[in-house]
Structure formats: structure tokens, C-alpha cells
Design a protein around this motif. Structure first.
Motif, PDB file in Angstrom:
ATOM      1  N   LEU A   5       0.848  -1.191   0.000  1.00 62.08           N
ATOM      2  CA  LEU A   5       0.000   0.000   0.000  1.00 62.08           C
ATOM      3  C   LEU A   5       0.881   1.238   0.000  1.00 62.08           C
ATOM      4  O   LEU A   5       1.631   1.474   0.954  1.00 62.08           O
ATOM      5  CB  LEU A   5      -0.902  -0.018   1.229  1.00 62.08           C
ATOM      6  CG  LEU A   5      -1.743  -1.293   1.394  1.00 62.08           C
ATOM      7  CD1 LEU A   5      -2.321  -1.379   2.796  1.00 62.08           C
ATOM      8  CD2 LEU A   5      -2.844  -1.347   0.347  1.00 62.08           C
ATOM      9  N   THR A   7       0.898   5.480  -0.987  1.00 59.47           N
ATOM     10  CA  THR A   7       0.073   6.637  -1.295  1.00 59.47           C
ATOM     11  C   THR A   7       0.870   7.916  -1.132  1.00 59.47           C
ATOM     12  O   THR A   7       1.900   7.956  -0.456  1.00 59.47           O
ATOM     13  CB  THR A   7      -1.185   6.655  -0.394  1.00 59.47           C
ATOM     14  OG1 THR A   7      -2.074   7.685  -0.848  1.00 59.47           O
ATOM     15  CG2 THR A   7      -0.826   6.892   1.063  1.00 59.47           C
ATOM     16  N   THR A  34      -2.538   4.761  -4.018  1.00 59.23           N
ATOM     17  CA  THR A  34      -3.802   5.448  -3.776  1.00 59.23           C
ATOM     18  C   THR A  34      -3.677   6.966  -3.882  1.00 59.23           C
ATOM     19  O   THR A  34      -4.094   7.703  -3.005  1.00 59.23           O
ATOM     20  CB  THR A  34      -4.424   5.026  -2.429  1.00 59.23           C
ATOM     21  OG1 THR A  34      -3.461   5.156  -1.388  1.00 59.23           O
ATOM     22  CG2 THR A  34      -4.914   3.599  -2.487  1.00 59.23           C
ATOM     23  N   MET A 113     -12.271  -5.191  -0.793  1.00 59.18           N
ATOM     24  CA  MET A 113     -11.390  -4.046  -0.531  1.00 59.18           C
ATOM     25  C   MET A 113     -11.724  -2.898  -1.475  1.00 59.18           C
ATOM     26  O   MET A 113     -11.986  -3.113  -2.663  1.00 59.18           O
ATOM     27  CB  MET A 113      -9.930  -4.457  -0.712  1.00 59.18           C
ATOM     28  CG  MET A 113      -9.466  -5.529   0.255  1.00 59.18           C
ATOM     29  SD  MET A 113      -7.788  -6.146  -0.104  1.00 59.18           S
ATOM     30  CE  MET A 113      -8.143  -7.284  -1.458  1.00 59.18           C
ATOM     31  N   PHE A 115     -10.259   1.008  -2.702  1.00 62.09           N
ATOM     32  CA  PHE A 115      -9.097   1.885  -2.726  1.00 62.09           C
ATOM     33  C   PHE A 115      -9.549   3.269  -3.179  1.00 62.09           C
ATOM     34  O   PHE A 115     -10.211   3.410  -4.207  1.00 62.09           O
ATOM     35  CB  PHE A 115      -8.038   1.330  -3.685  1.00 62.09           C
ATOM     36  CG  PHE A 115      -7.605  -0.072  -3.354  1.00 62.09           C
ATOM     37  CD1 PHE A 115      -6.470  -0.306  -2.583  1.00 62.09           C
ATOM     38  CD2 PHE A 115      -8.333  -1.171  -3.796  1.00 62.09           C
ATOM     39  CE1 PHE A 115      -6.076  -1.599  -2.265  1.00 62.09           C
ATOM     40  CE2 PHE A 115      -7.952  -2.468  -3.485  1.00 62.09           C
ATOM     41  CZ  PHE A 115      -6.820  -2.679  -2.717  1.00 62.09           C
ATOM     42  N   PHE A 148      -8.733   1.374   1.854  1.00 65.06           N
ATOM     43  CA  PHE A 148      -7.359   1.867   1.850  1.00 65.06           C
ATOM     44  C   PHE A 148      -7.343   3.237   1.193  1.00 65.06           C
ATOM     45  O   PHE A 148      -7.813   3.393   0.062  1.00 65.06           O
ATOM     46  CB  PHE A 148      -6.446   0.908   1.083  1.00 65.06           C
ATOM     47  CG  PHE A 148      -6.451  -0.498   1.629  1.00 65.06           C
ATOM     48  CD1 PHE A 148      -5.783  -0.800   2.808  1.00 65.06           C
ATOM     49  CD2 PHE A 148      -7.136  -1.507   0.978  1.00 65.06           C
ATOM     50  CE1 PHE A 148      -5.790  -2.083   3.323  1.00 65.06           C
ATOM     51  CE2 PHE A 148      -7.141  -2.802   1.485  1.00 65.06           C
ATOM     52  CZ  PHE A 148      -6.471  -3.092   2.666  1.00 65.06           C
ATOM     53  N   SER A 149      -6.809   4.223   1.903  1.00 66.34           N
ATOM     54  CA  SER A 149      -6.801   5.579   1.361  1.00 66.34           C
ATOM     55  C   SER A 149      -5.520   6.305   1.736  1.00 66.34           C
ATOM     56  O   SER A 149      -4.606   5.721   2.327  1.00 66.34           O
ATOM     57  CB  SER A 149      -8.045   6.347   1.838  1.00 66.34           C
ATOM     58  OG  SER A 149      -8.073   6.462   3.241  1.00 66.34           O
ATOM     59  N   VAL A 187      -7.686   2.074   6.437  1.00 65.13           N
ATOM     60  CA  VAL A 187      -6.228   2.033   6.548  1.00 65.13           C
ATOM     61  C   VAL A 187      -5.630   3.222   5.808  1.00 65.13           C
ATOM     62  O   VAL A 187      -5.842   3.389   4.602  1.00 65.13           O
ATOM     63  CB  VAL A 187      -5.677   0.730   5.952  1.00 65.13           C
ATOM     64  CG1 VAL A 187      -4.157   0.687   6.051  1.00 65.13           C
ATOM     65  CG2 VAL A 187      -6.301  -0.484   6.635  1.00 65.13           C
ATOM     66  N   PRO A 189      -1.904   4.490   5.187  1.00 62.49           N
ATOM     67  CA  PRO A 189      -0.506   4.112   5.447  1.00 62.49           C
ATOM     68  C   PRO A 189       0.400   5.278   5.801  1.00 62.49           C
ATOM     69  O   PRO A 189       1.457   5.077   6.400  1.00 62.49           O
ATOM     70  CB  PRO A 189      -0.059   3.481   4.123  1.00 62.49           C
ATOM     71  CG  PRO A 189      -1.319   3.172   3.383  1.00 62.49           C
ATOM     72  CD  PRO A 189      -2.311   4.187   3.815  1.00 62.49           C
ATOM     73  N   TYR A 207      -0.669  -5.414   3.419  1.00 60.35           N
ATOM     74  CA  TYR A 207      -1.841  -6.143   3.911  1.00 60.35           C
ATOM     75  C   TYR A 207      -1.849  -7.533   3.302  1.00 60.35           C
ATOM     76  O   TYR A 207      -1.807  -7.698   2.078  1.00 60.35           O
ATOM     77  CB  TYR A 207      -3.139  -5.417   3.555  1.00 60.35           C
ATOM     78  CG  TYR A 207      -4.373  -6.189   3.953  1.00 60.35           C
ATOM     79  CD1 TYR A 207      -4.569  -6.585   5.267  1.00 60.35           C
ATOM     80  CD2 TYR A 207      -5.339  -6.531   3.005  1.00 60.35           C
ATOM     81  CE1 TYR A 207      -5.701  -7.313   5.642  1.00 60.35           C
ATOM     82  CE2 TYR A 207      -6.474  -7.248   3.369  1.00 60.35           C
ATOM     83  CZ  TYR A 207      -6.650  -7.635   4.694  1.00 60.35           C
ATOM     84  OH  TYR A 207      -7.756  -8.354   5.061  1.00 60.35           O
ATOM     85  N   LEU A 214      -2.139  -6.865   8.866  1.00 62.49           N
ATOM     86  CA  LEU A 214      -1.749  -5.559   8.348  1.00 62.49           C
ATOM     87  C   LEU A 214      -0.509  -5.092   9.095  1.00 62.49           C
ATOM     88  O   LEU A 214      -0.468  -5.155  10.323  1.00 62.49           O
ATOM     89  CB  LEU A 214      -2.894  -4.560   8.549  1.00 62.49           C
ATOM     90  CG  LEU A 214      -2.617  -3.095   8.242  1.00 62.49           C
ATOM     91  CD1 LEU A 214      -2.423  -2.869   6.741  1.00 62.49           C
ATOM     92  CD2 LEU A 214      -3.774  -2.226   8.764  1.00 62.49           C
ATOM     93  N   TYR A 216       2.299  -1.790   9.186  1.00 60.74           N
ATOM     94  CA  TYR A 216       2.782  -0.480   8.745  1.00 60.74           C
ATOM     95  C   TYR A 216       4.314  -0.479   8.825  1.00 60.74           C
ATOM     96  O   TYR A 216       4.899  -1.102   9.722  1.00 60.74           O
ATOM     97  CB  TYR A 216       2.253   0.626   9.654  1.00 60.74           C
ATOM     98  CG  TYR A 216       0.786   0.945   9.500  1.00 60.74           C
ATOM     99  CD1 TYR A 216       0.366   2.152   8.953  1.00 60.74           C
ATOM    100  CD2 TYR A 216      -0.200   0.061   9.942  1.00 60.74           C
ATOM    101  CE1 TYR A 216      -0.980   2.466   8.831  1.00 60.74           C
ATOM    102  CE2 TYR A 216      -1.547   0.359   9.818  1.00 60.74           C
ATOM    103  CZ  TYR A 216      -1.933   1.565   9.264  1.00 60.74           C
ATOM    104  OH  TYR A 216      -3.254   1.875   9.145  1.00 60.74           O
TER     105      TYR A 216
END
Length: 247
Positions: A5, A7, A34, A113, A115, A148-149, A187, A189, A207, A214, A216
Motif C-alpha cells: 500500500l 500513497t 492510492t 477491498m 481503494f 485503503f486511502s 487504513v 498508510p 496487507y 496488516l 505499517y
């Protein structure tokens, strides 16, 4: 499936390369970007080339507000330094790269999921999810078990339990978070290319949907080199200072 993930890359090639190398070491077999691939940083073309290559191999990519501003022009309210970076970025990209940004979706789904760059509630409004009220609004709109963002440049995690109660968790780098199948999770990140929580290391997460785990991560990289790229490009020095200070 282990999903990397990533972003808010913000045209930071050094941070992106470090996070991708880390994800490969963690045996990621899917990648999700993302949003906010560009803006602020000094290497938008190189970052887009990398993301486009991953997209061609099946990576999930959604549009962020800086991506939209690069192809459609900045929205009213975007601060002057960001506008300057957008104008410079537009001149650095090829027609193909601009077309790639323009055609990115606001959301993407894979199984249970979702995104999205900002909130799943009216994604193009670019709402910042900075507390449980905004997180609940996003989760209710999404419906998916995992959302997930990005958009918020610090790591965070929200949970909506099966009884509707909301909770917020402060994730610790490297610690495994067990995902309960009956709950919803949002979530965030944290930013690959411009973290703003006082830590200069890049942010990303993995993930594992099979193990429902999950994790980080904070990934050190040469943030000094990234800051020098900002300065060499003639971009506002505030963007270089953010990289040096992690703010």
C-alpha cells in the motif's frame, strides 16, 4: 495475497524506490497506489514512469487531488506554493503521462477491498479523514470491509465494529495488526513522498488478505537527495524543508 500500500508519492523518486524495494523484500505480490503520484517533488516524470510500469503489470492506481489538478488545473483554495508546483509539473510530463493521470479512476475495488485517495464519501470532494467522524462517514459510504486511502500524510487506522462502534488505533511500525473479519477497517498508510509526522522516513504498509494481517512500515531513504531535487527544480523551498524536517 500480500498487497503493498503506497500513497502520496508526490514526485519523490528516492522515497518511492526505497518503498518499492522494501515491498519486494516483504514478498508483496500486488501493489496499490492510492493517489497523489505527483505534486511537490522534483521527479514527477520518473515517478509516473514507475507507476505506469506497475499499472501495466496489474497494479491498482487511483487518482488524487494533485493528480487531478495537474490535468484539470488547481481548485480554488489550493495554496500558492502548491499551485506553483502543479504548473511546473504540467510542463515536465509527456502527453501520455498526462493522459494516464486523466484516466485514473477515483476508486477501485478488489474483492472486499476499496481503494480511494481521500474519503469514500464523495471521493472528489477530497475530504481529509482526520478523526473518527470522517472515518465513519467514509466506511459507511464504502461498504467494503477494508478501505485503503491516503491524502493524510501520517499513518492512522480506524475500525468500525460489527455493532457500529468506532475506534482509532495508532499503528506502530513493524507491528502486526490482526484484522477481524466481522469489522470494517480504514487504513491510511501515511505518505511515501512527504510524511508530515516529524519522521523523515517514508511510509508504506503491507496487507496480507490470506492471513488477515496488516503491517505499517517506515522506510529510511535519502531525503536529502530528494530535497536537493526540489531545490534544483526551482520549486518552493518549503517543499524541500518538509522532506528534511518530516513536517
Amino acid at each position: 495475497m500480500r498487497i503493498a500500500l503506497l500513497t502520496d508519492l508526490h514526485a519523490n523518486r528516492q522515497a518511492l524506490d526505497a518503498c518499492l524495494a522494501h515491498a519486494a523484500r516483504m514478498n508483496a505480490d500486488q501493489y496499490a497506489f492510492t493517489g497523489d503520484l505527483v505534486g511537490y517533488g522534483g521527479d514527477p516524470a520518473a515517478v509516473l514512469d514507475t507507476v505506469m510500469d506497475y499499472a501495466a503489470r496489474g497494479a491498482i492506481v487511483v487518482k488524487g487531488n494533485h493528480d487531478e489538478a495537474t490535468v484539470s488545473g488547481p481548485r480554488r483554495g489550493m495554496h500558492a506554493e502548491a499551485r506553483e508546483a502543479i504548473a511546473w509539473t504540467q510542463g515536465q510530463l509527456s502527453a501520455g503521462q498526462l493522459a494516464f493521470l486523466d484516466t485514473l479512476p477515483l476508486t477501485a475495488e478488489l474483492g472486499n477491498m476499496l481503494f480511494v485517495h481521500a474519503s469514500a464519501h464523495q471521493p472528489q470532494a477530497w475530504e481529509y479523514v482526520t478523526g473518527v467522524a470522517q472515518a465513519e462517514r467514509s466506511l459507511r459510504a464504502a461498504g467494503s470491509r477494508m478501505v485503503f486511502s491516503g491524502h493524510v500524510h501520517a499513518p492512522s487506522l480506524y475500525r468500525r465494529a460489527d455493532d457500529g462502534s468506532m475506534g482509532q488505533h495508532a499503528p506502530r511500525p513493524g507491528a502486526i495488526v490482526r484484522i477481524a473479519p466481522q469489522h470494517q477497517y480504514l487504513v491510511i498508510p501515511g505518505s511515501v513522498g512527504q510524511p508530515r509526522d516529524g519522521n523523515t522516513a517514508a511510509c508504506c504498509a503491507i496487507y496480507d488478505d490470506g492471513l488477515r494481517q496488516l503491517t505499517y512500515y517506515r522506510v529510511p531513504y535519502d531525503h536529502g537527495a530528494a530535497a536537493r531535487r526540489v531545490i534544483a527544480a526551482g520549486l518552493p523551498i518549503v517543499f524541500a524543508m518538509r522532506l528534511v524536517e518530516g513536517l
